[in-house]
Design an enzyme around this catalytic site. Sequence first.
Site, mmCIF file in Angstrom:
data_model
loop_
_atom_site.group_PDB
_atom_site.id
_atom_site.type_symbol
_atom_site.label_atom_id
_atom_site.label_comp_id
_atom_site.label_asym_id
_atom_site.label_seq_id
_atom_site.Cartn_x
_atom_site.Cartn_y
_atom_site.Cartn_z
ATOM 1 N N ASP A 1 42.943 48.663 80.171
ATOM 2 C CA ASP A 1 42.660 49.700 80.676
ATOM 3 C C ASP A 1 42.176 49.439 82.036
ATOM 4 O O ASP A 1 41.859 48.655 82.645
ATOM 5 C CB ASP A 1 41.917 50.780 79.856
ATOM 6 C CG ASP A 1 40.761 50.263 78.981
ATOM 7 O OD1 ASP A 1 40.147 49.099 79.709
ATOM 8 O OD2 ASP A 1 40.177 50.864 78.303
ATOM 9 N N GLU B 1 41.691 58.229 73.714
ATOM 10 C CA GLU B 1 40.648 59.077 73.457
ATOM 11 C C GLU B 1 41.133 59.707 72.109
ATOM 12 O O GLU B 1 42.326 59.890 71.553
ATOM 13 C CB GLU B 1 40.212 60.127 74.499
ATOM 14 C CG GLU B 1 39.705 59.307 75.605
ATOM 15 C CD GLU B 1 38.130 59.121 75.499
ATOM 16 O OE1 GLU B 1 37.770 58.664 74.218
ATOM 17 O OE2 GLU B 1 37.453 59.098 76.461
ATOM 18 N N ASP C 1 33.140 57.426 70.320
ATOM 19 C CA ASP C 1 34.113 58.553 69.831
ATOM 20 C C ASP C 1 35.273 58.004 69.052
ATOM 21 O O ASP C 1 36.244 58.573 68.846
ATOM 22 C CB ASP C 1 34.358 59.437 70.882
ATOM 23 C CG ASP C 1 35.403 58.848 71.904
ATOM 24 O OD1 ASP C 1 35.610 57.624 71.764
ATOM 25 O OD2 ASP C 1 35.806 59.564 72.845
ATOM 26 N N HIS D 1 37.368 55.728 70.370
ATOM 27 C CA HIS D 1 38.518 55.393 71.235
ATOM 28 C C HIS D 1 38.832 53.713 71.200
ATOM 29 O O HIS D 1 37.906 53.029 71.082
ATOM 30 C CB HIS D 1 38.375 55.675 72.758
ATOM 31 C CG HIS D 1 37.470 55.283 73.586
ATOM 32 N ND1 HIS D 1 36.638 56.073 74.316
ATOM 33 C CD2 HIS D 1 37.092 53.868 73.806
ATOM 34 C CE1 HIS D 1 35.877 55.301 75.062
ATOM 35 N NE2 HIS D 1 36.120 53.960 74.670
HETATM 36 C C1 GLP Z 1 35.044 51.672 77.449
HETATM 37 C C2 GLP Z 1 36.537 50.817 77.423
HETATM 38 C C3 GLP Z 1 36.700 50.561 75.885
HETATM 39 C C4 GLP Z 1 35.632 50.002 75.296
HETATM 40 C C5 GLP Z 1 34.728 50.864 74.890
HETATM 41 C C6 GLP Z 1 33.244 50.741 74.413
HETATM 42 O O1 GLP Z 1 34.977 52.572 77.941
HETATM 43 N N1 GLP Z 1 37.549 51.395 77.902
HETATM 44 O O2 GLP Z 1 37.922 49.386 75.969
HETATM 45 O O3 GLP Z 1 35.784 49.102 73.984
HETATM 46 O O4 GLP Z 1 34.754 51.938 75.973
HETATM 47 O O5 GLP Z 1 32.503 50.061 75.600
HETATM 48 P P1 GLP Z 1 31.161 49.397 75.139
HETATM 49 O O6 GLP Z 1 31.503 48.220 74.853
HETATM 50 O O7 GLP Z 1 30.404 49.411 76.763
HETATM 51 O O8 GLP Z 1 30.435 50.100 74.157
#
Ligand code: GLP
Length: 262
Positions: free
Chosen positions: A67, A143, A136, A138
């Site tokens: 992403d 989402e 959440d 995702h």
């Molecule tokens: C982000 C990314 C995801 C990631 C998630 C968790 O916003 N787009 O690919 O897995 O949210 O983030 P973190 O590893 O900082 O908790």
Amino acid sequence: MEIIIRQDADAASHAAARVVARLVREKPNAVIGLATGSTPLMLYRELVRMHKDDGLDFGEISTFNLDEYVGLEKEHQQSYHSFMWENLFSQINIKPENVHIPDGMAADIPASCAVYEQAVIDAGGIDLQVLGIGSDGHIGFNEPTSSFASRTRIKTLTQQTVADNARFFDGDESKVPPPCITMGIGTIMDARMNLMLAFGEGKADAIAATVEGPVAAIMPASILQHHPSAKVFIDEPAASKLQLADYYRWVYDGKPEWQADA
Ligand code: GLP
């Protein structure tokens, strides 16, 4: 789903790195899907160490990132381009032309998303997809209520994700771009293996729902229950709400040597 519970994030990341390294050795031109966020940082650090100390060779590896934020220049400090080059690509021998990250500045975003999907197909599909998980549920930026059949496309972050990710933007939610481009859930499900990482108590509810809850679009990661090869690497705090945690530990600890990094 295979659930691998390790004492801490470091041990879980190292176990995940061994799975990635095994693929890189067995298939030097493998296609690897990559994630951003704080969760995969230790995995990337270990891959860098394996490259430097053990000669793990990324010379023919291709990557596709999940992403990117829409509206951030590649050079922006918080773009996922910057993240990936800083934390992984600049420290291994990957060829820049083999790196793929959605372009958040594309003039025609739907067209660029279609090109991205085609590039995955042209590369032969993703062999192994690294995933984190949002609080959440995702995956990528898919989402809650994202279609399980979705493909790379534009999405809008939930307010919870904007709040979660504000820590990367000086704690200022107004700096987090709500629109983003994400690989679809259908794209992620096409990967031959999915390797999810999750650490800390803040992920415990999402992990319990993903692994042991119903498969539902409100919890996007739960679709991994339908994936034939999904591994979930978690630390003890992230495992704290799993009903069958003891069973998962027993299975993993009893794995025969020949299966250990499989
Ligand atoms: C982000 C990314 C995801 C990631 C998630 C968790 O916003 N787009 O690919 O897995 O949210 O983030 P973190 O590893 O900082 O908790």
